[in-house]
Write a protein that holds these residues in place. Structure first.
Motif, PDB file in Angstrom:
ATOM      1  N   ALA A   1       0.806  -1.218   0.000  1.00 50.61           N
ATOM      2  CA  ALA A   1       0.000   0.000   0.000  1.00 50.61           C
ATOM      3  C   ALA A   1       0.840   1.269   0.000  1.00 50.61           C
ATOM      4  CB  ALA A   1      -0.930   0.003   1.209  1.00 50.61           C
ATOM      5  N   ALA A   2       2.091   1.192   0.406  1.00 49.07           N
ATOM      6  CA  ALA A   2       2.910   2.395   0.546  1.00 49.07           C
ATOM      7  C   ALA A   2       3.924   2.620  -0.568  1.00 49.07           C
ATOM      8  CB  ALA A   2       3.648   2.357   1.884  1.00 49.07           C
ATOM      9  N   ARG A   3       4.535   1.551  -1.099  1.00 50.56           N
ATOM     10  CA  ARG A   3       5.621   1.764  -2.057  1.00 50.56           C
ATOM     11  C   ARG A   3       5.827   0.551  -2.951  1.00 50.56           C
ATOM     12  NH1 ARG A   3       7.861  -0.292   2.428  1.00 50.56           N
ATOM     13  NH2 ARG A   3       9.683  -1.603   2.252  1.00 50.56           N
ATOM     14  N   ALA A   4       6.655   0.751  -3.972  1.00 50.45           N
ATOM     15  CA  ALA A   4       7.047  -0.333  -4.871  1.00 50.45           C
ATOM     16  C   ALA A   4       8.569  -0.403  -4.904  1.00 50.45           C
ATOM     17  CB  ALA A   4       6.502  -0.086  -6.275  1.00 50.45           C
ATOM     18  N   SER A   5       9.100  -1.616  -5.063  1.00 50.52           N
ATOM     19  CA  SER A   5      10.550  -1.807  -5.089  1.00 50.52           C
ATOM     20  C   SER A   5      10.926  -2.693  -6.267  1.00 50.52           C
ATOM     21  CB  SER A   5      11.028  -2.487  -3.806  1.00 50.52           C
ATOM     22  OG  SER A   5      10.640  -1.758  -2.686  1.00 50.52           O
TER      23      SER A   5
END
Length: 170
Positions: free
Chosen positions: A51-55
């Motif tokens: 929900a917060a970020r992509a890596s």
């Protein structure tokens, strides 16, 4: 340069719409800023997101000519090797495959072939697949498309203020 608000890919389940919109805009900008000519080689990358970020977990690049000649078995092998970069301890993070190529953000045979390899790897589970081009992005299987639109401030618009001169024939 600004992006006009675009739809959010339905395939990014669990990500708030605003975060998903930022993610796809960032992926398009990443492709646009790439230091290669506009007809550059395609790139396939695997990402994890929550929900917060992509890596970024891994990526594969091939000359465009070689990428066009891959069959289903080779695509499945490339996807399997990329997916091996996903960390087992990140079970709460969803995987996403991003196919970056030239052209318009519309479904092509190669896009569908990469999507089929990704679906085979995910064993039918929902897994996000995005096609990213300089013109925008497309999400498969839902077909949601977001187009990149450059807007220039009025002060930078090119307004012709000259006059027409007669062209003399010889």
């Amino acid at each position: 340069m600004t992006l006009r608000p675009s739809p959010v890919p339905e395939s990014l389940a669990g990500m708030p719409p605003a975060a998903a919109a930022r993610l796809v805009a960032g992926l398009v900008d990443r492709w646009v800023r790439r230091a290669v000519p506009p007809d550059g080689d395609p790139r396939l990358s695997v990402w994890t997101y929550d929900a917060a970020r992509a890596s970024l977990a891994g990526q594969w690049t091939s000359p465009a000519r070689a990428a066009r000649r891959l069959d289903g078995w080779m695509r499945a092998d490339v996807v399997e090797r990329l997916a091996a970069a996903l960390r087992p301890g990140e079970g709460h993070r969803a995987p996403m495959l991003v196919w970056e190529r030239t052209g318009r953000p519309e479904a092509r045979k190669a896009d569908l072939a990469w999507y089929a390899a990704w679906r085979a790897w995910s064993r039918g589970e929902p897994a996000a697949f995005l096609v990213v081009t300089r013109a925008g992005w497309m999400s498969l299987p839902d077909g949601t498309v977001g187009r990149r639109q450059v807007r220039r401030p009025a002060s930078q618009s090119q307004v012709w203020t000259g006059s027409l001169e007669c062209i003399r024939s010889r």
